[in-house]
Scaffold this motif. Structure first.
Motif, short mmCIF file in Angstrom:
data_model
loop_
_atom_site.label_atom_id
_atom_site.label_comp_id
_atom_site.label_asym_id
_atom_site.label_seq_id
_atom_site.Cartn_x
_atom_site.Cartn_y
_atom_site.Cartn_z
N ALA A 1 0.84 -1.21 0.00
CA ALA A 1 0.00 0.00 0.00
C ALA A 1 0.88 1.25 0.00
O ALA A 1 0.57 2.24 -0.67
N ASN B 1 2.12 1.83 -3.21
CA ASN B 1 0.95 1.95 -4.09
C ASN B 1 1.06 0.96 -5.26
O ASN B 1 0.79 1.30 -6.42
N LEU C 1 -5.77 1.08 6.28
CA LEU C 1 -5.49 1.20 4.84
C LEU C 1 -5.73 2.63 4.36
O LEU C 1 -4.97 3.17 3.56
N THR D 1 -4.51 4.98 0.46
CA THR D 1 -4.81 3.98 -0.57
C THR D 1 -5.89 4.54 -1.50
O THR D 1 -6.90 5.08 -1.02
N THR E 1 -3.02 0.65 -5.33
CA THR E 1 -3.50 -0.38 -4.39
C THR E 1 -4.98 -0.15 -4.09
O THR E 1 -5.42 0.95 -3.82
#
Ligand SMILES: Cc1ncc(C[n+]2csc(CCOP(=O)(O)OP(=O)(O)O)c2C)c(N)n1
Ligand SMILES: [Mg+2]
Length: 294
Positions: free
Chosen positions: A115, A118, A168, A173, A200
């Motif tokens: 993440a 990315n 996240l 994200t 991601t």
């Protein structure tokens, strides 16, 4: 939300898979793959889905599957993506498909790494709220108060479920969403949106487990639906780590309606249920504030 008639007919999950009756995990996969289509590679770490998929040379998916070690899903999916780019196949969806125990606990580092870089992958966590494949041990996703084999009735799970969606989102994200196997049209719409986004993407799917939740298999979808209707498991999206969109307005039924069908909460006192209701109401208020702040 898409209309029922717009759900793709093509099945990429074949019959003869090895899930228990009433398991949410094959439904989560079936619906997600309807949105992704056949140009998809799936990376699966150790979890119930390792079993559900079938033992080599059998494969219940009409797709290439890479079985990998527990901790590595984020890193392996990132590697598969890099390979696809080198082969000039950038249109292929690279999917990590993993349980909650791995995702919330043991594999959080490789997911966080992906993440943070990315990496261009879609990571799905089907959440049955414990390490089910090895015999119902508590995970970071187990709700407070729940029975598991490592949190027996006299010492039920302490502390709230880890908020993986916000973890996240804190990585900025591009696309994060919650979904529920009891709301397939909503799930498919979110997976489509994820597929149209680059970078991601993370989809957290509530997925009931009849043996682990101590419910009859035929109540699986009803219980999953109640999780959302009681606001225990709200359905929402987070775009770019900031914009919160609630995708389904829950009926706001009492949390007790959800708890009372499940043997894993049988030991809870009225006072503990009231505490849980307060917690759920508080979390819902926080979510409303986030959704309103845009
Ligand atoms: C490093 C490592 N630790 C433990 C295991 C044993 N193990 C295999 S599956 C599993 C449970 C996984 O739980 P979860 O990720 O929630 O998926 P579920 O089984 O519930 O679908 C465990 C502990 C393993 N394979 N590798
Ligand atoms: Mg699990």
């Amino acid at each position: 939300m898409i209309k029922h008639r717009d759900v793709p007919r093509e099945e990429l999950l074949m019959s003869g898979h090895l899930a228990c009756q009433g398991c949410g995990a094959p439904l989560a996969m079936r619906h997600s793959l309807k949105a992704l289509g056949p140009d998809t590679v799936v990376v699966i770490p150790a979890c119930c889905w390792t079993i559900i998929c079938g033992m080599y040379p059998y494969n219940t998916l009409k797709l290439p599957v890479l079985h990998t070690a527990f901790e590595t899903t984020g890193a392996v999916a990132a590697g598969v993506r890099a390979a696809m780019e080198m082969l000039g196949k950038s249109h292929i969806n690279v999917v990590g498909w993993a349980g909650d125990g791995g995702t919330f606990d043991i594999r959080l580092q490789s997911l966080s790494g992906a993440a943070e870089r990315n990496d261009d992958i879609i990571y799905f966590c089907y959440d049955n709220e414990a390490y089910m494949n090895t015999g119902i041990q508590r995970s970071g996703a187990t709700p407070e108060g729940a029975w598991t084999t490592t949190t027996p009735e006299k010492h039920p799970k302490e502390g709230p479920k880890k908020n993986i969606v916000q973890i996240l989102a804190a990585h900025k994200t591009p696309y994060v969403a919650t979904a529920n196997v009891a709301f397939p049209e909503d799930l498919i719409a979110k997976v489509r949106r994820a597929a149209q986004t680059r970078g991601t993407r993370f989809i957290h799917i509530l997925s009931p487990c009849p043996p682990g939740w101590r419910i009859p298999s035929e109540l699986s979808i009803k219980v999953a639906r109640l999780a959302t209707e009681t606001k225990v498991f709200p359905l929402y999206e987070v775009i770019g780590g900031e914009e919160h969109i609630i995708s389904y307005e829950p009926k706001g039924l009492p949390v007790s309606e959800y708890l009372k069908l499940q043997g894993r909460f049988r030991h809870l006192t009225e006072e503990q249920v009231a505490d849980m209701q307060r917690f759920v109401d508080h979390e819902w208020e926080l979510l409303l504030q986030k959704a309103a702040s845009i």
